[in-house]
Design a protein around this motif. Structure first.
Motif, PDB file in Angstrom:
ATOM      1  N   LEU A  64       0.966  -1.287  -0.071  1.00  0.00           N
ATOM      2  CA  LEU A  64       0.079  -0.020  -0.085  1.00  0.00           C
ATOM      3  C   LEU A  64       0.715   1.264  -0.070  1.00  0.00           C
ATOM      4  O   LEU A  64       0.635   2.229  -0.683  1.00  0.00           O
ATOM      5  N   ILE A  65       1.858   1.204   0.987  1.00  0.00           N
ATOM      6  CA  ILE A  65       2.806   2.471   0.916  1.00  0.00           C
ATOM      7  C   ILE A  65       3.703   2.611  -0.442  1.00  0.00           C
ATOM      8  O   ILE A  65       3.539   3.805  -0.986  1.00  0.00           O
ATOM      9  N   MET A 107       6.125  -9.555  -8.046  1.00  0.00           N
ATOM     10  CA  MET A 107       7.222 -10.085  -8.169  1.00  0.00           C
ATOM     11  C   MET A 107       8.189  -9.775  -7.087  1.00  0.00           C
ATOM     12  O   MET A 107       9.003 -10.555  -6.849  1.00  0.00           O
ATOM     13  N   CYS A 108       8.539  -8.503  -6.867  1.00  0.00           N
ATOM     14  CA  CYS A 108       9.499  -8.075  -5.991  1.00  0.00           C
ATOM     15  C   CYS A 108       9.148  -8.491  -4.658  1.00  0.00           C
ATOM     16  O   CYS A 108      10.020  -9.059  -3.924  1.00  0.00           O
ATOM     17  N   ALA A 109       7.707  -8.364  -4.199  1.00  0.00           N
ATOM     18  CA  ALA A 109       7.516  -9.228  -2.914  1.00  0.00           C
ATOM     19  C   ALA A 109       7.771 -10.502  -2.840  1.00  0.00           C
ATOM     20  O   ALA A 109       8.302 -11.038  -1.688  1.00  0.00           O
ATOM     21  N   ARG A 110       7.479 -11.325  -3.771  1.00  0.00           N
ATOM     22  CA  ARG A 110       7.643 -12.545  -3.864  1.00  0.00           C
ATOM     23  C   ARG A 110       9.439 -12.876  -3.660  1.00  0.00           C
ATOM     24  O   ARG A 110       9.600 -13.800  -2.988  1.00  0.00           O
ATOM     25  N   LEU A 111       9.941 -12.169  -4.388  1.00  0.00           N
ATOM     26  CA  LEU A 111      11.756 -12.194  -4.337  1.00  0.00           C
ATOM     27  C   LEU A 111      11.912 -11.889  -2.964  1.00  0.00           C
ATOM     28  O   LEU A 111      13.037 -12.767  -2.371  1.00  0.00           O
ATOM     29  N   GLY A 112      11.672 -11.077  -2.380  1.00  0.00           N
ATOM     30  CA  GLY A 112      12.012 -10.546  -1.008  1.00  0.00           C
ATOM     31  C   GLY A 112      11.624 -11.606  -0.008  1.00  0.00           C
ATOM     32  O   GLY A 112      12.288 -12.222   0.948  1.00  0.00           O
ATOM     33  N   ALA A 113      10.363 -12.277  -0.172  1.00  0.00           N
ATOM     34  CA  ALA A 113       9.798 -13.440   0.739  1.00  0.00           C
ATOM     35  C   ALA A 113      10.679 -14.530   0.630  1.00  0.00           C
ATOM     36  O   ALA A 113      11.098 -15.308   1.691  1.00  0.00           O
ATOM     37  N   VAL A 114      10.924 -15.051  -0.518  1.00  0.00           N
ATOM     38  CA  VAL A 114      11.537 -16.350  -0.895  1.00  0.00           C
ATOM     39  C   VAL A 114      13.310 -16.163  -0.731  1.00  0.00           C
ATOM     40  O   VAL A 114      13.838 -17.459  -0.399  1.00  0.00           O
ATOM     41  N   THR A 115      13.733 -15.112  -0.862  1.00  0.00           N
ATOM     42  CA  THR A 115      15.283 -14.983  -0.497  1.00  0.00           C
ATOM     43  C   THR A 115      15.607 -14.360   0.493  1.00  0.00           C
ATOM     44  O   THR A 115      16.825 -14.520   1.134  1.00  0.00           O
ATOM     45  N   GLY A 116      14.655 -13.459   1.069  1.00  0.00           N
ATOM     46  CA  GLY A 116      15.031 -12.777   2.442  1.00  0.00           C
ATOM     47  C   GLY A 116      16.086 -11.597   1.894  1.00  0.00           C
ATOM     48  O   GLY A 116      16.910 -11.258   2.911  1.00  0.00           O
ATOM     49  N   ARG A 117      16.485 -11.295   0.821  1.00  0.00           N
ATOM     50  CA  ARG A 117      17.419 -10.301   0.419  1.00  0.00           C
ATOM     51  C   ARG A 117      16.733  -9.188  -0.472  1.00  0.00           C
ATOM     52  O   ARG A 117      15.834  -9.249  -1.171  1.00  0.00           O
ATOM     53  N   ARG A 269       0.739 -10.864  -1.038  1.00  0.00           N
ATOM     54  CA  ARG A 269       0.030 -10.754  -2.487  1.00  0.00           C
ATOM     55  C   ARG A 269      -1.062  -9.796  -2.221  1.00  0.00           C
ATOM     56  O   ARG A 269      -1.534  -9.186  -3.264  1.00  0.00           O
ATOM     57  N   VAL A 270      -2.040  -9.988  -1.257  1.00  0.00           N
ATOM     58  CA  VAL A 270      -2.899  -9.181  -0.978  1.00  0.00           C
ATOM     59  C   VAL A 270      -2.707  -7.842  -0.740  1.00  0.00           C
ATOM     60  O   VAL A 270      -3.147  -6.875  -1.249  1.00  0.00           O
ATOM     61  N   ASP A 271      -1.584  -7.503   0.028  1.00  0.00           N
ATOM     62  CA  ASP A 271      -1.180  -6.183   0.597  1.00  0.00           C
ATOM     63  C   ASP A 271      -0.861  -5.500  -0.981  1.00  0.00           C
ATOM     64  O   ASP A 271      -1.276  -4.311  -1.356  1.00  0.00           O
TER      65      ASP A 271
END
Length: 464
Positions: A64-65, A107-117, A269-271
């Motif tokens: 959202l931000i 896609m960026c949120a998923r990259l952050g969640a899956v790699t922690g980077r 993903r909802v966010d």
């Protein structure tokens, strides 16, 4: 001795997985007091997952931000110019951009969640230091332009209130520097956010201006293209102000900070989707309000902040300038603080340097030097005499649109690397939407640059 990276530029998969933070849901802090050997001890930090409406509110955050960040000084100028010049004709572009924005941010949120980077960290590990330096250069150009635009917005807004920008711009820069380095910026940030709430007047103004809703629907669902260079220029500006490299960096780093992980991925993903839809609805209302008030009376060119403020006259009357100024100051101050801070974090992260406002110049020299340099550069450029304020704000958004394809390629290559993302790699639908976004943005940028280049010699690409 440190391990060398794998030949492909990636760390060993086991090491990557080890770097992913332990999964933890958004929580509510509690405490309990117990007796141990006759002494009373209070245990803090016991965590219970939020339930009910608090569970859903806890989900909303980075998406959202990040998406709403586009509604700053440059965003307001670009959307207002679009409505004034072309009425409702470019609303269909905003609908398409909403889909693209949601896909790219997710896609960026998923990259952050899956790699922690963070994104720049992954670019360095996957593609090498050379490409990381290139990506950092792109970020410095894009974010440097945006920082200038925020201080330009502060100056334009305060001049609407009768205060000279020669005073307010340096004062705002000094205030931001003090709050971030020595004070408590995160508390004051809430005041800046509250100031931006006045922009909710745009949806009201859009209805009170009594637009021709049939034309609004036609502009939303019947694409109409123009051959003039200014149309393509504004189209690229709309893309640049709605999907900016800064938003992708912020999205991914924030998901990492919140402790997202591949096991519980889903709320992020909802966010993201909520943020994209909400933000672009606001943008569409700005276009409608401006088209119904300015374009309808033949006022097609917006040259000053006072011109842009006239779109709020249906709801605010003579106070439209004051309301617009308050919202613009809040949005610009918020972004003028967050942008140099986020840029300093990203660049430091890219090369493994210490970072954080909890440190000092001695322990994080690159972080604080870059932050200080950006805080000096932005106001200095914004104080250049006789700047065409609205045109400059739009040009900077166009620059972001030109640079966007570079980051889209990095994101798409990383999210499709199964060694990194495993079962959370892109589906076929996401790849189609992602690469289609890249192709459309690249084509629009190429046509715009070609038309601008040929125009120097009086040559029209599409004829009269």
């Amino acid at each position: 001795m440190n391990e060398r990276p794998a030949s492909s530029g990636l760390e060993p998969l086991a090491q990557v997985e080890a770097s992913v933070p332990a999964s933890r849901p958004q929580t509510i802090r509690t405490a309990v007091r117990i007796n141990i050997r006759g002494r009373s001890v209070r245990l803090r930090g016991l965590r219970l997952p939020p339930t009910g409406i608090w569970r859903w509110l806890a989900i909303l955050g980075p998406g959202l931000i990040a998406s709403s960040a586009g509604n700053d000084a440059g965003g307001i100028a670009t959307y207002s110019s679009t409505g004034a010049q072309y009425g409702y004709e470019l609303i269909w572009v905003m609908l398409l951009i909403t889909v693209s924005l949601a896909v790219v941010q997710e896609m960026c949120a998923r990259l952050g969640a899956v790699t922690g980077r963070g994104l720049l960290d992954l670019i360095r590990e996957r593609f090498g230091v050379g490409w990381a330096v290139f990506a950092v250069g792109v970020i410095l150009i894009a974010n440097g332009g945006l920082i200038v635009s925020e201080f330009v917005g502060i100056g334009a807004a305060t001049e609407l209130l009768g205060v000279s920008k020669l005073f307010t711009i340096p004062t705002a820069a000094a205030l931001i520097f003090y709050l971030v380095v020595f004070g408590n910026y995160w508390r004051v940030e809430k005041i800046f956010l509250l100031m931006t709430l006045v922009f909710f007047a745009y949806p009201i103004a859009a209805f009170m201006a009594h637009p021709h809703w049939g034309e609004v629907a036609r502009g939303a669902f019947v694409p109409k293209l123009h051959r003039d260079p200014n149309y393509i220029f504004l189209l690229v500006g709309l893309i640049g102000t709605t999907i900016t490299p800064y938003m992708q960096l912020f999205q991914q780093s924030s998901v990492v900070e919140r402790g997202g992980d591949r096991v519980r991925y889903g709320p992020e993903r909802v966010d993201v989707y909520s943020g994209a839809i909400f933000s672009n609805l606001m943008s569409i209302f700005i276009i409608i309000a401006t088209a119904a008030t300015l374009h309808a009376i033949g006022k097609n060119n917006i040259d000053t902040a006072a011109d842009a403020a006239r779109a709020l006259e249906p709801v605010a009357g003579h106070f439209s300038g004051v309301i617009f100024a308050v919202g613009l100051v809040g949005a610009s101050l918020l972004a003028a603080a967050v942008l140099p801070l986020a840029t300093s974090y990203a660049v430091s992260e890219a090369f493994g340097f210490s970072k954080g406002v909890g440190l000092d110049f001695r322990r994080a020299p690159l972080f604080f030097t870059l932050f200080t340099g950006l805080i000096i550069f932005g106001p200095a450029a914004a104080l250049i005499p006789n700047l065409p304020v609205i045109k400059l704000l739009v040009w900077i958004q166009v620059l972001n649109g030109v640079l966007l394809p570079i980051f889209l390629v990095f994101i798409l290559l990383l999210i499709n690397d199964q060694r990194l993302t495993k079962e959370l790699k892109n589906t076929r639908l996401y790849n189609v939407l992602g690469w289609a976004t890249f192709a459309i943005v690249t084509l629009a940028v190429a046509i715009m640059l070609l038309m601008q280049f040929l125009g120097l010699w009086g040559i029209k690409l599409f004829g009269s």
